[in-house]
Write a protein that holds these residues in place. Structure first.
Motif, PDB file in Angstrom:
ATOM      1  N   PRO A  88       0.814  -1.208   0.000  1.00 29.22           N
ATOM      2  CA  PRO A  88       0.000   0.000   0.000  1.00 29.22           C
ATOM      3  C   PRO A  88       0.854   1.268   0.000  1.00 29.22           C
ATOM      4  N   GLY A  89       2.113   1.161   0.385  1.00 27.98           N
ATOM      5  CA  GLY A  89       2.936   2.343   0.606  1.00 27.98           C
ATOM      6  C   GLY A  89       3.649   2.842  -0.626  1.00 27.98           C
ATOM      7  N   PRO A  90       4.893   3.226  -0.458  1.00 29.45           N
ATOM      8  CA  PRO A  90       5.637   3.902  -1.501  1.00 29.45           C
ATOM      9  C   PRO A  90       5.966   3.004  -2.692  1.00 29.45           C
ATOM     10  N   GLN A  91       6.088   3.640  -3.849  1.00 27.75           N
ATOM     11  CA  GLN A  91       6.471   2.976  -5.089  1.00 27.75           C
ATOM     12  C   GLN A  91       7.820   3.532  -5.534  1.00 27.75           C
ATOM     13  N   GLY A  92       8.434   2.900  -6.526  1.00 32.12           N
ATOM     14  CA  GLY A  92       9.731   3.364  -7.009  1.00 32.12           C
ATOM     15  C   GLY A  92       9.593   4.224  -8.260  1.00 32.12           C
TER      16      GLY A  92
END
Lengths: 437, 437
Positions: free
Chosen positions: A47-51
């Motif tokens: 659910p959190g950060p993507q690259g």
């Protein structure tokens, strides 16, 4: 928390900014750039950060880099997030080593830039998951962890794994003080904002004075289109800033070897701090000859240098006084670390290329890692700065009194705002629709 | 007849051949190539011939070159056919000089290969309209017409326009006899067919003997994956062909500089005629060092050399004994003529790289032009030959007694048969559908 998580998509977008309308970014070789980004997102099922990663281009052809990023999808999608961030050396090696894609370079041009974009996106993801800005994540790695990131193929005659380890181990001394110094005053910058070749004389003078008032101690002018214009503009700038401010000039590859020697001598009376890209960036021998013939004027090169093998030779041949890494030209963070170590081995300061869109945001992390863990010095070192397009980033580069402030947000500062992505999507974003209308 | 005619379309196709199934074309760096072509057609509104060009790749990423060719469409479509064929120097300069696309190289990798494809397609059109095979069209041009095709930027320190004219004017002597010699016996070839790294020892020995029986006086083996395998295969091949036949070896960039010196010395007892691509093709300094340390074994390089600037430096640095041009790596016929003239200036023989798909068909024209108008000699000169995929071409390369016969059909021999295009279109052609089924 990330256990079992996977990369589920590699998303690509063609993002362009209509900078040619204002002559922002104009130089002798590139009169009308539309600053652009082939933009990639490594999407996970977390659910959190993507690259997020981007490759800077100057307009037409941005879609070709997008196509090359898409060609890397089979190497990326389905990977375990944990394994990816634990072995970013192996990840980079997989991309660079694809035996069929390699033909398109090898290790240069579009395919190499696309690999750099995806590798940088993976580093953004790793840094976000670690809760650290990239420069800090890299600075906290051990020398052994750092050398495991690197591909020493073709470097051994100039830099062995053991020599790289020695440099990094020496860089542990005073590490904490340097981190503190970065957090307090940042990393020195210079500005190219005054010097675009399409700007009027008045604008050049006004922006040069403003740069000094803003705390910059170095500015840069674009030269190379016309000898008389170059001399007049250099004189105006010198007059505007006075003798204590460094003025670098950038010829953007316009000259042949003999032309460069002559042109540099003609500019010498105004004391150029360095002459950048006097000729083809492939010119190892020619740059070495220019440097010898034009001494004591110093030579800077690197933003278009294709890979670590050419950087190595520039150093071996004594062709450069300043090495200018670029965050988006080579195969990403890993290869740039190898180049930083090569420069340290040869005792040549690294002064990163920036500007464009996102280059300032990205490359500041590499320069700060260089300072903390490799060169251990900011003497004769500056990062380029141009005040364009930072407002589109979630975590923009911040300049105070001529210094880049150390980023504090987790990641590689490479995330564009969703609204900016929508508006500048090419060719159907609202900005481009409005221009056509 | 062509008055008022226009280029009305630039058509692109992704064509691939499943060569990896048989290990055809396998080497130490490229274990499983699927020989491919980014194929371009300059379509005119004339009822007659069209301009066909292709860029050879080895599979994945072929679509990226197609995307780069498509990025060139605005430079091509709408042009007057007459003006195009009358000023192919200006056409090439327009493509290479696009100030935004240039960023993707500069002058290297995917964008440069795409430019080469379109420039070569324009030459195919010009030769067809002139009713001559390309080698003859070029050979019939005056020295002034030839130098007008060339971009001397970055070359002046090694080759001026006047020096190029002198070489071409000297090449007028004996021109007619050389044309006649080509038409009678052709141009010497060597064959790489026996030596692919994925072939068994028995197949290597059998094909080596067949090559000699077919009239070849030089064969080539792939090396570089395993030192013991290299020695065993070299010994087998030497035993099979005897001492009078030249055996070249090709390491496909596998070694570092010190590794290369050691590996070459280990192969020296079997008298390799040349060692090809011992290390990175970007290694001007490293190749010069390998050549000095490994003498008298000779060094060949060029198929992956990015552009004329790097070729120039290889010659200036004394890094090569044989220069291997490739028809599809640099910006087409024009840049290859500049490279032929550089080689002539430095007295280094050109032995073109071929094989792949279409490389034999294309590069034979350049070697024959070299013989008629530039080098005036076939001594120490051979064109690579591999017996793959010729059946797909309208005007295939023809080999008799170890010689390429001079093409007689108008054009650049670059036209694939319509049925081959349909069957090998990737990924939906019948050949690829059958493989998936």
């Amino acid at each position: 928390m990330t256990q079992g998580a996977r990369i589920v998509a590699l998303e690509c977008q063609d993002i362009r900014f209509p900078t040619s309308l204002q002559h922002d970014g104009s130089d002798a070789m590139n009169p009308d750039p539309d600053y652009s980004a082939a933009y990639a997102v490594l999407r996970t099922d977390l659910p959190g950060p993507q690259g997020h990663g981007l490759c800077f281009t100057i307009g037409r052809g941005n879609e070709v880099v997008v196509a090359a990023i898409e060609a890397l999808r089979p190497h990326v999608v389905g990977r375990s997030v944990d394994e990816l961030v634990r072995d970013l050396g192996g990840f980079s090696a997989d991309l660079v080593g694809d035996s069929q894609l390699r033909w398109l370079g090898p290790e240069k041009g579009v395919i190499h830039m696309a690999i750099g974009t995806v590798v940088n996106a993976a580093w953004d993801l790793a840094a976000k998951l670690a809760g650290k800005p990239l420069w800090r994540l890299l600075s906290d790695m051990t020398p052994d962890q750092i050398v495991d990131l690197l591909d020493f193929r073709y470097l051994e005659d100039a830099l062995t794994r053991d020599e790289a380890l020695d440099i990094l181990r020496a860089g542990r001394n005073g590490r904490e003080q340097r981190i503190e110094a970065l957090q307090q005053t940042g990393y020195p910058a210079y500005t190219t904002t005054p010097g675009w070749i399409g700007y009027s004389d008045q604008k050049l003078v006004r922006l040069s004075r403003e740069a000094v008032a803003d705390g910059f101690t170095q500015i840069k002018l674009k030269v190379g289109a016309d000898r008389a214009d170059d001399a007049r503009r250099m004189a105006l700038a010198r007059d505007a800033v006075g003798p204590g401010i460094r003025i670098a000039v950038d010829a953007n590859q316009r000259w042949s070897v003999p032309e460069a020697v002559e042109a540099i001598k003609a500019l010498a009376p105004w004391d150029p701090y360095w002459v950048e890209e006097p000729t083809s960036p492939d010119e190892v021998l020619g740059l070495a000859e220019i440097r010898r013939a034009a001494a004591p004027v110093r030579i800077a090169v690197g933003e278009h240098v294709a890979n670590r093998v050419v950087f190595k030779q520039l150093l071996q041949a004594g062709a450069v006084d300043f090495l200018q890494i670029d965050a988006c030209r080579v195969a990403g963070v890993n290869e740039n670390i190898a180049i930083l170590l090569l420069a340290a081995k040869f005792g040549i300061p690294v002064c990163p290329h920036a500007g464009g869109v996102g280059l300032c945001e990205l490359v500041q992390h590499l320069a700060m890692f260089d300072y903390v863990a490799v060169s251990a010095s900011t003497e004769d070192r500056v990062i380029e700065y141009v005040d364009h397009l930072h407002e589109h980033f979630e975590d923009p580069a911040r300049i105070v009194r001529g210094h880049y402030l150390a980023p504090t947000e987790p990641g590689f500062s490479s995330t564009l705002k969703p609204g900016s992505l929508r508006a500048h999507s090419f060719p159907y974003g609202s900005v481009w629709q409005a221009i056509r209308a």
